[in-house]
Write an enzyme that holds these catalytic residues in place. Structure first.
Site, PDB file in Angstrom:
ATOM      1  N   ALA A 254      33.822 -39.434  26.265  1.00  0.00           N
ATOM      2  CA  ALA A 254      34.908 -39.792  25.356  1.00  0.00           C
ATOM      3  C   ALA A 254      35.478 -38.612  24.589  1.00  0.00           C
ATOM      4  CB  ALA A 254      34.413 -40.847  24.365  1.00  0.00           C
ATOM      5  N   ALA A 255      34.909 -37.425  24.753  1.00  0.00           N
ATOM      6  CA  ALA A 255      35.297 -36.290  23.916  1.00  0.00           C
ATOM      7  C   ALA A 255      36.787 -35.957  24.022  1.00  0.00           C
ATOM      8  CB  ALA A 255      34.456 -35.072  24.264  1.00  0.00           C
ATOM      9  N   ASP A 257      39.287 -37.861  24.925  1.00  0.00           N
ATOM     10  CA  ASP A 257      40.141 -38.909  24.360  1.00  0.00           C
ATOM     11  C   ASP A 257      40.109 -38.872  22.838  1.00  0.00           C
ATOM     12  OD1 ASP A 257      40.887 -39.800  26.872  1.00  0.00           O
ATOM     13  OD2 ASP A 257      39.242 -41.240  27.013  1.00  0.00           O
TER      14      ASP A 257
END
Length: 317
Positions: A254-255, A257
């Site tokens: 998720a980094a 995003d």
């Protein structure tokens, strides 16, 4: 920006259901493997970024499509639970919602199958319905898990209305139209930047040298993330290195995003690109320290706490 007014972010992008399956090993062709666990988690780069921006305090509108399958209502309710406006998420009949099947073995190796489903049907009709909300937003944030032609058309609507456009060029396009990168800001990671330039980029120096080639493709500003090396910023005039936040990374899913959402929120709040980059870097670092995608998205307080902590640590060094 007044404290009484929240930043308005329009997010055009994908909405998926991620099916996570863990097993001791990945199956070989023709092989059956008994898996250990299965989990269903809302995902899709567009939805992930919308959730992150909402948790950071923005007023977020999601523009996209879901299908008419059993996942559609769950995906919509998940967005609504995060306070996101889903008025412009269209339900498409006779199609599935976007689905990603992620198979992970205990070593960490994975294999992913993606069914775009309704995400592949996000088109001009959806843009026309959302035209007013795009034009009234502070920032339009997009990725490339919906048709490229739709992304280009949305950027044109925003540009004509004077709304800044941020493009996260992921997944990295192949043979993309020249007008795709004619936006205010792109925020690729190093592999996506390498795909855009056609050159391997392994160091900060490589990225700095590649900035002119990226600028030639149309973006006004550029921010390339380099994981634990930090990021390279080009604000339209000068290049600057943004140092990384020191944090124990667990899952980098998720980094990117979280980073893109952080940029959108701070720029919508009239921060400088440098300020936005530091905020986004902190958001990405926190997301990488948690497991999953939307479950790992940080809120505003977590991000500001990490920034304050790092500033204090550097002051005492």
């Amino acid at each position: 920006m007044s404290d009484k007014r929240r930043a308005k972010i329009a997010v055009l992008g994908s909405i998926n259901m991620d099916l996570m399956i863990r097993s001791a090993k990945l199956p070989l062709p023709g092989e059956t493997v008994i898996a250990e666990t299965k989990a269903e988690n809302p995902g899709g780069k567009g939805a992930n970024q919308a959730v992150a921006a909402a948790r950071m305090g923005a007023e977020v509108t999601m523009i996209g499509c879901v299908g008419d399958d059993s996942f559609a209502e769950e995906l919509l309710q998940n967005l609504k639970a995060e306070g996101i406006n889903t008025r412009y998420v269209t339900r498409k009949t006779d199609t599935t919602s976007g689905v990603a099947v992620v198979m992970v073995e205990m070593s960490g190796e994975n294999a992913i199958l993606v069914v775009p489903g309704a995400n592949g049907l996000v088109g001009l009709a959806e843009l026309e319905q959302a035209r007013q909300v795009i034009c009234e937003s502070d920032v339009l944030l997009m990725q490339l898990e919906v048709p490229v032609e739709t992304v280009i058309a949305a950027a044109k609507i925003a540009r004509e209305a004077g709304v800044p456009v941020i493009l996260d060029p992921a997944p990295a396009p192949a043979g993309f139209p020249a007008e795709l990168l004619k936006v205010d800001l792109i925020c690729p990671n190093q592999s996506e930047a390498a795909a855009l330039t056609g050159k391997p980029l392994t160091s900060l120096e490589d990225v700095v040298a590649a900035i002119p080639a990226l600028v030639e493709q149309g973006p006004r500003q550029i921010l390339v993330t380099m994981a634990d090396q930090g990021a390279v910023l080009f604000d339209g005039e000068a290049v600057e290195i943004i140092p990384p936040f020191q944090i124990q990374a667990i899952d980098s899913t998720a980094a990117g995003d979280a980073f893109a959402a952080g940029l959108a929120v701070k720029l919508a709040e009239q921060a400088t690109l440098r300020e936005a980059a530091h905020f986004a870097s902190a958001a990405g670092a926190i997301a990488a320290s948690g497991a999953g995608a939307q479950t790992a998205m940080p809120d505003r307080e977590q991000i500001e706490t990490l920034i304050t902590k790092q500033v204090q640590e550097r002051f005492h060094e």
